[in-house]
Design an enzyme around this catalytic site. Structure first.
Site, short mmCIF file in Angstrom:
data_model
loop_
_atom_site.label_atom_id
_atom_site.label_comp_id
_atom_site.label_asym_id
_atom_site.label_seq_id
_atom_site.Cartn_x
_atom_site.Cartn_y
_atom_site.Cartn_z
N HIS A 179 -3.36 -5.79 1.06
CA HIS A 179 -2.68 -5.99 2.34
C HIS A 179 -2.64 -7.46 2.76
O HIS A 179 -3.55 -7.92 3.45
CB HIS A 179 -3.44 -5.23 3.44
CG HIS A 179 -3.31 -3.75 3.34
ND1 HIS A 179 -2.35 -3.04 4.02
CD2 HIS A 179 -4.04 -2.83 2.67
CE1 HIS A 179 -2.48 -1.75 3.76
NE2 HIS A 179 -3.49 -1.59 2.93
N CYS A 228 0.84 -1.21 0.00
CA CYS A 228 0.00 0.00 0.00
C CYS A 228 0.88 1.26 0.00
O CYS A 228 1.57 1.50 -0.96
CB CYS A 228 -0.95 -0.05 1.20
SG CYS A 228 -2.37 1.04 0.98
N GLU A 231 -0.89 -8.71 5.03
CA GLU A 231 -0.74 -8.78 6.50
C GLU A 231 -2.09 -8.66 7.22
O GLU A 231 -2.19 -8.93 8.40
CB GLU A 231 0.24 -7.70 6.98
CG GLU A 231 -0.31 -6.29 7.12
CD GLU A 231 -0.45 -5.55 5.79
OE1 GLU A 231 -0.26 -6.17 4.72
OE2 GLU A 231 -0.75 -4.34 5.82
#
Lengths: 82, 227
Positions: free
Chosen positions: B195, B86, B197
């Site tokens: 994302h 990002c 994560e």
């Protein structure tokens, strides 16, 4: 001393979604004469140099290194002695 | 294997990234403040999402000049792994570690939702544990993820197999060639808007991001023996 005015806009080849949205809103308001709209940035810099050529060279370097991303943006600047 | 999560003023996915490494791999991970210049102890550098420097001037522009970034460039040149997610992707393009730039989403809207991604290449250190062509579900959260590069660069990305992830179905931001993530020519610096994560447990909505982390560890173990 110089005052540098820097204008940064998206390159012609890059679509400007903000510009298109503003154009649409202007048409909504009845400003039908509006064609393409491009949105950009305006920056004012005080340059503590006495030589115009030197100031120009430095400002150009600033534009290339930070003020504009030349992958997607064009820039131009004006120098005014103050 | 040592992981660094670089933290800039305005980063806000640093904790997610840290926890993902902890949860998925249990490997040592440190927060590294943007003023730190010695990254020599780290094997992998993670550049998290957020709004570094308040997105002033352009997303990622100021962070790309922060002291830690010189060391990130050095680490990348040494072949260490660098992953930018990002805002991290935006920072990597601004730093010149990846080609192209991220523009404002075509819709002008900030999109925060799960998207379908296609894994276009599983021959990178970051995607070894995926199947080529596999569909995965990973969330996005960005206002400026509209990837752009000139046609010549795009052709190079395509020919060198540097496009690692593509949006499948609806393209959320207008990105050129549906690009969601790319890798550099050397194959050790990856930038992506979604994302991984944030997708490391079923209870988060998806655990499809987990294998990015396991891939990194696998790659490292293959090259360095155990640990």
């Amino acid at each position: 001393m110089f005052k540098a005015t820097v204008f940064v806009t998206l390159r012609e080849s890059v679509l400007d979604p903000q510009g298109s949205a503003v154009r649409g809103s202007l048409h909504t308001l009845g400003f039908d004469e509006v064609g393409e709209v491009r949105i950009g940035k305006y920056m004012q810099l005080e340059i503590d140099l006495n030589d115009r050529a030197a100031a120009e060279e430095r400002v150009k370097e600033m534009c290339e290194k930070l003020l504009a991303n030349t992958v997607i943006e064009d820039y131009r600047y004006e120098l005014q002695e103050v | 294997m040592n992981f660094a999560v670089i933290v800039f003023p305005g980063s806000n996915c640093d904790v997610d990234m840290y926890k993902a490494v902890e949860d998925c791999l249990g490997q040592p991970v440190d927060y590294v403040w943007y003023t730190q210049t010695d990254l020599s102890k780290y094997d992998v550098i993670l550049i998290p999402g957020g709004f570094s420097y308040g997105d002033y001037l352009r997303t990622g522009a100021m962070a790309s000049l922060a002291p830690a970034m010189e060391s990130v460039k050095k680490a990348a040149a040494e072949g260490k792994l660098v992953l930018g997610v990002c805002n991290g992707f935006q920072i990597l393009t601004e730093a010149g570690l990846l080609p192209g730039a991220l523009r404002r989403n075509q819709s002008l809207k900030f999109h925060c939702k799960y998207v379908d991604l296609k894994v276009e290449s599983n021959s990178t250190p970051f995607t070894l544990d995926y199947q080529e062509g596999e569909m995965i579900k990973i969330p996005i959260a960005h206002g400026e993820g509209n990837y752009y590069c000139d046609p010549e660069t795009l052709k190079k990305l395509q020919e060198n197999n540097q496009i690692v992830f593509r949006y499948e179905g609806l393209n959320p931001n207008g990105s050129i060639d549906e690009i969601a993530g790319i890798i550099n020519e050397q194959g050790n610096v990856l930038g992506m808007m979604p994302h991984p994560e944030r997708a490391v447990h079923e209870w988060l909505g998806s655990e499809d991001g987990k294998r990015m982390f396991t891939s990194i560890l696998k790659y490292w173990r293959e090259r360095n023996g155990a640990a």
